[in-house]
Design a protein around this motif. Sequence first.
Motif, PDB file in Angstrom:
ATOM      1  N   ASP A  10       0.845  -1.192   0.000  1.00 54.12           N
ATOM      2  CA  ASP A  10       0.000   0.000   0.000  1.00 54.12           C
ATOM      3  C   ASP A  10       0.883   1.246   0.000  1.00 54.12           C
ATOM      4  O   ASP A  10       1.634   1.462   0.951  1.00 54.12           O
ATOM      5  CB  ASP A  10      -0.878  -0.035   1.251  1.00 54.12           C
ATOM      6  N   PRO A  11       0.841   2.061  -1.052  1.00 53.29           N
ATOM      7  CA  PRO A  11       1.719   3.230  -1.098  1.00 53.29           C
ATOM      8  C   PRO A  11       1.450   4.213   0.036  1.00 53.29           C
ATOM      9  O   PRO A  11       2.333   4.981   0.413  1.00 53.29           O
ATOM     10  CB  PRO A  11       1.397   3.867  -2.456  1.00 53.29           C
ATOM     11  N   ALA A  12       0.248   4.161   0.602  1.00 55.39           N
ATOM     12  CA  ALA A  12      -0.080   5.103   1.675  1.00 55.39           C
ATOM     13  C   ALA A  12       0.341   4.578   3.044  1.00 55.39           C
ATOM     14  O   ALA A  12       0.292   5.295   4.024  1.00 55.39           O
ATOM     15  CB  ALA A  12      -1.580   5.392   1.677  1.00 55.39           C
TER      16      ALA A  12
ATOM     17  N   ASP B 165      -1.055   3.040   5.379  1.00 54.03           N
ATOM     18  CA  ASP B 165      -2.289   2.531   5.963  1.00 54.03           C
ATOM     19  C   ASP B 165      -3.447   3.398   5.491  1.00 54.03           C
ATOM     20  O   ASP B 165      -3.269   4.354   4.754  1.00 54.03           O
ATOM     21  CB  ASP B 165      -2.209   2.468   7.486  1.00 54.03           C
ATOM     22  N   ASP B 166      -4.622   3.065   5.966  1.00 51.12           N
ATOM     23  CA  ASP B 166      -5.808   3.569   5.279  1.00 51.12           C
ATOM     24  C   ASP B 166      -6.583   4.655   6.005  1.00 51.12           C
ATOM     25  O   ASP B 166      -7.627   5.072   5.516  1.00 51.12           O
ATOM     26  CB  ASP B 166      -6.733   2.406   4.976  1.00 51.12           C
TER      27      ASP B 166
ATOM     28  N   MET C 266      -5.744  -4.152  -1.914  1.00 52.31           N
ATOM     29  CA  MET C 266      -5.316  -3.014  -2.713  1.00 52.31           C
ATOM     30  C   MET C 266      -5.384  -3.377  -4.199  1.00 52.31           C
ATOM     31  O   MET C 266      -5.261  -4.539  -4.560  1.00 52.31           O
ATOM     32  CB  MET C 266      -3.873  -2.653  -2.379  1.00 52.31           C
TER      33      MET C 266
ATOM     34  N   ARG D  11      -3.709   6.492  -3.724  1.00 53.19           N
ATOM     35  CA  ARG D  11      -3.166   6.387  -2.368  1.00 53.19           C
ATOM     36  C   ARG D  11      -1.702   6.789  -2.296  1.00 53.19           C
ATOM     37  O   ARG D  11      -1.148   6.841  -1.192  1.00 53.19           O
ATOM     38  CB  ARG D  11      -3.389   4.975  -1.830  1.00 53.19           C
ATOM     39  N   SER D  12      -1.095   7.067  -3.445  1.00 44.54           N
ATOM     40  CA  SER D  12       0.286   7.557  -3.388  1.00 44.54           C
ATOM     41  C   SER D  12       0.311   9.073  -3.206  1.00 44.54           C
ATOM     42  O   SER D  12       1.372   9.666  -3.059  1.00 44.54           O
ATOM     43  CB  SER D  12       1.034   7.159  -4.665  1.00 44.54           C
TER      44      SER D  12
ATOM     45  N   HIS E  94      -6.593  11.047   0.507  1.00 44.74           N
ATOM     46  CA  HIS E  94      -6.036  10.613  -0.776  1.00 44.74           C
ATOM     47  C   HIS E  94      -7.013  11.048  -1.862  1.00 44.74           C
ATOM     48  O   HIS E  94      -8.186  10.672  -1.824  1.00 44.74           O
ATOM     49  CB  HIS E  94      -5.864   9.088  -0.806  1.00 44.74           C
TER      50      HIS E  94
ATOM     51  N   PHE F 148     -10.639   9.638   3.278  1.00 45.09           N
ATOM     52  CA  PHE F 148     -10.228  10.209   4.556  1.00 45.09           C
ATOM     53  C   PHE F 148      -8.977   9.542   5.123  1.00 45.09           C
ATOM     54  O   PHE F 148      -8.875   8.315   5.150  1.00 45.09           O
ATOM     55  CB  PHE F 148     -11.388  10.028   5.534  1.00 45.09           C
TER      56      PHE F 148
END
Lengths: 230, 122
Positions: free
Chosen positions: A16-18, A20-21, A29, B31-32, B97, B108
């Motif tokens: 996951d590039p982030a 976490d969510d 993903m 999400r990046s 994102h 969020f």
Amino acid sequence: MAFLMFDPENAYMEPDPAGDDGGLDFGPMPGSYNTKIPYKPEFRKEYNQIVADAKKGIVADRVGLCEPYGMPRLMAMGPKYIMYDRDMIAMVASNEMRFIYMDGRPHPSGVDVLKSWEGHSTGHWEGDTLVVDTVDIHRGNYDQSNAKHSDQIHVIERMRLIDADTMENEITTIDAVMFTAPWVVKRTYYRGPAGTPNMPADMCPPDNNVFIDKDGGQNVVLPFEEEKQK
Amino acid sequence: MRKLLTIFLFLVGLAPAFPAIAHHSGAMFDRSKTVTLEGVVKEYKFAAPHTWIQVVIQQGGAPVTWAVEGGAPARMKAANLGPDVIKVGDKVTIRAHPLRDGRFGGSFIDIKLPNGEVIKPL
């Protein structure tokens, strides 16, 4: 957080590039896939394309459009509330319900066949193992990686308690259209706290905000766009 | 009917306090990337399956409304982000994102409330 793939053992989770969510849980993903599905070459190719498209942000999992999870995906989703009497077991999960007939009746045949999302399930006990046989299921997918199944699948489940609070379900799926061999996965469930739980009320609202974009992927209608449409 | 005998809860190893069941994929969000939205809450839709926060920010000298999709109501409430905490008119900073397609929407991550507290749901 990435989870809830149908086959937890052989699920590849895309990093996951982030990291976490935050507040939003979206399951696997884009790019996640199940590595051990025994697809015939043409369906393997189709699935690889689905996974590649998801990496680009094009996801067409129809549950987002309010289709039910259906069987066997339902067995990978959410808490199950299990009720039974002598002749029937009912399992509630999310806003869907399975009925497992324990009275020895056969599956319907001929004009009596009626496909449904959960299919037609019959069960019997083999020692301490509940064996459930399910047919007549609509086409669908196994999880959010959008691994598809045909409307010809035959699902055999073997459920047993491996200790007082843990149930194991060995799920065998036979897909005469798409598979070269049966696909066997195991899932484990933990007993919830005593008492009647708050069941999730998470079914799509009347104004479900997901639509299919021009590229074929899911997208969301934003609340202020909805207001404009009204 | 003898009933309600057994309850089996959720899955293997992962035990979030509230099993979050996604109704749609998150693939439409990038999400990046992270956007920081400093503005005023216009609406907090506290509804299943996902909550939505609308926030009006100043963008290029003009007010622009962004819509941010949050987790399920139970999850937001567990993080102390119920409708009694995020209120219309509040000055907040939300990180999200953004949508890939450039519309003013996002998913969020966390929120800084008027009292300075930053809350990120588990």
